[in-house]
Design an enzyme around this catalytic site. Structure first.
Site, PDB file in Angstrom:
ATOM      1  N   HIS A  23      16.797 -29.768  52.482  1.00 19.74           N
ATOM      2  CA  HIS A  23      16.686 -30.302  51.128  1.00 19.74           C
ATOM      3  C   HIS A  23      16.891 -31.811  51.149  1.00 19.74           C
ATOM      4  O   HIS A  23      17.851 -32.313  51.755  1.00 19.74           O
ATOM      5  CB  HIS A  23      17.718 -29.655  50.198  1.00 19.74           C
ATOM      6  N   SER A  24      16.001 -32.557  50.496  1.00 24.37           N
ATOM      7  CA  SER A  24      16.081 -34.004  50.373  1.00 24.37           C
ATOM      8  C   SER A  24      16.099 -34.651  51.766  1.00 24.37           C
ATOM      9  O   SER A  24      15.137 -34.473  52.525  1.00 24.37           O
ATOM     10  CB  SER A  24      17.302 -34.394  49.523  1.00 24.37           C
ATOM     11  N   MET A  25      17.132 -35.384  52.144  1.00 32.03           N
ATOM     12  CA  MET A  25      17.188 -35.933  53.494  1.00 32.03           C
ATOM     13  C   MET A  25      17.044 -34.832  54.527  1.00 32.03           C
ATOM     14  O   MET A  25      16.435 -35.010  55.593  1.00 32.03           O
ATOM     15  CB  MET A  25      18.501 -36.685  53.727  1.00 32.03           C
ATOM     16  N   ALA A  77      15.172 -32.306  54.467  1.00 31.31           N
ATOM     17  CA  ALA A  77      13.773 -31.944  54.702  1.00 31.31           C
ATOM     18  C   ALA A  77      13.183 -32.780  55.825  1.00 31.31           C
ATOM     19  O   ALA A  77      12.439 -32.275  56.671  1.00 31.31           O
ATOM     20  CB  ALA A  77      12.968 -32.123  53.415  1.00 31.31           C
ATOM     21  N   SER A  94      12.290 -29.049  50.888  1.00 29.96           N
ATOM     22  CA  SER A  94      12.719 -29.025  49.491  1.00 29.96           C
ATOM     23  C   SER A  94      13.129 -30.418  49.008  1.00 29.96           C
ATOM     24  O   SER A  94      13.807 -31.158  49.719  1.00 29.96           O
ATOM     25  CB  SER A  94      13.908 -28.058  49.363  1.00 29.96           C
TER      26      SER A  94
END
Length: 265
Positions: free
Chosen positions: A91-93, A95, A120
């Site tokens: 998720h975010s970083m 990803a 994500s």
């Protein structure tokens, strides 16, 4: 084995799949506990614990993505079963880290080459890096955390708690500012891209551009909510992931298909 970098969040019996999760900037392995427990018992869930937080608070934060990836690759054989398919979630970083770890695993042709990638809350790195001044001061960084609703308000309003979390948050945002996509892609690895429809920093169309970084089937799934839609929808996210994993393992996905659809409640 007691692991420093990889934590088991949900053990399984004779399971059919394994998922390794990468946290967002400032995040922890425990942040995926809700997602882990939303899975069926046949999925074993692990998460990466970056240094500089929680039980690793006294350790120096990672200096670059490569340091994290190398440690994860080193520990992976001690935790994951090479006979069971592996998927990566970030998720975010996280990803970006999941994507880069998947590339290394595929290039080295290990038995842990991921069978599916879940990306994500992050725009495709092919779109370039947005200029940012979050690191000019802690106040600017805290303002960004408030905007993204990425930390409990009580934590952000508590000077002592802020003093504990800010070093790792600051370090992780530096990692993000250093990252530059080198135009590398993946071969035949299916992607499921997840994104909040009200995310203030990632538009659905920007997330959908991940499809250009693999020759495998891709699907973009919007969820109601903002950047941290995940925290309110663990069950729905697990349902989407299980469906995607089942299709991948059954070989029912069409490699030429690019699909998009809103997650059902």
């Amino acid at each position: 084995m007691s692991s420093t970098w990889i934590r088991r969040l949900r053990p399984s019996g004779p399971g059919t799949a394994q998922v390794l999760c990468f946290p967002y900037a400032g995040g922890t392995a425990n942040g995926y506990s809700g997602l882990a427990h939303a899975f069926t018992p046949d999925v074993e869930v692990f998460a990466v614990q970056y240094p500089g937080r929680q039980d690793r608070l006294r350790e120096a934060p990672a200096q670059n993505f490569q340091q994290i990836i190398e440690h994860v690759l080193e520990e992976l054989p001690s935790h994951c079963d090479p006979e069971k398919p592996l998927a990566l979630f970030g998720h975010s970083m996280g990803a970006l880290l999941a994507f880069e770890t998947a590339r290394w695993l595929q290039q080295t042709q290990t038995p842990f080459a991921p069978r599916h990638l879940f990306l994500s809350g992050r725009a495709s790195p092919s779109l370039g890096r947005r200029p940012s001044d979050f690191l000019r001061s802690d106040a600017a960084l805290v303002a960004e955390l408030r905007r993204l609703e990425g930390a409990d308000r009580q934590v952000l309003d508590d000077p002592e708690m802020l003093e504990l979390i800010m070093p790792s948050v600051r370090a992780d945002y530096r990692l993000l500012m250093q990252y530059i996509w080198d135009q590398g892609t993946l071969r035949d690895c299916p992607f499921t891209v997840l994104v909040g429809e009200e995310d203030p920093v990632v538009m659905v169309g920007e997330a959908d551009q991940w499809r250009t970084l693999t020759t495998g089937v891709t699907r973009t799934v919007p969820f109601s909510g903002g950047h941290f839609y995940l925290n309110q929808q663990f069950q729905q996210v697990a349902k989407v992931m299980l469906s995607a994993l089942s299709a991948t393992l059954d070989g029912t996905s069409d490699p030429g298909q690019v699909a998009a659809g809103r997650a059902e409640p």
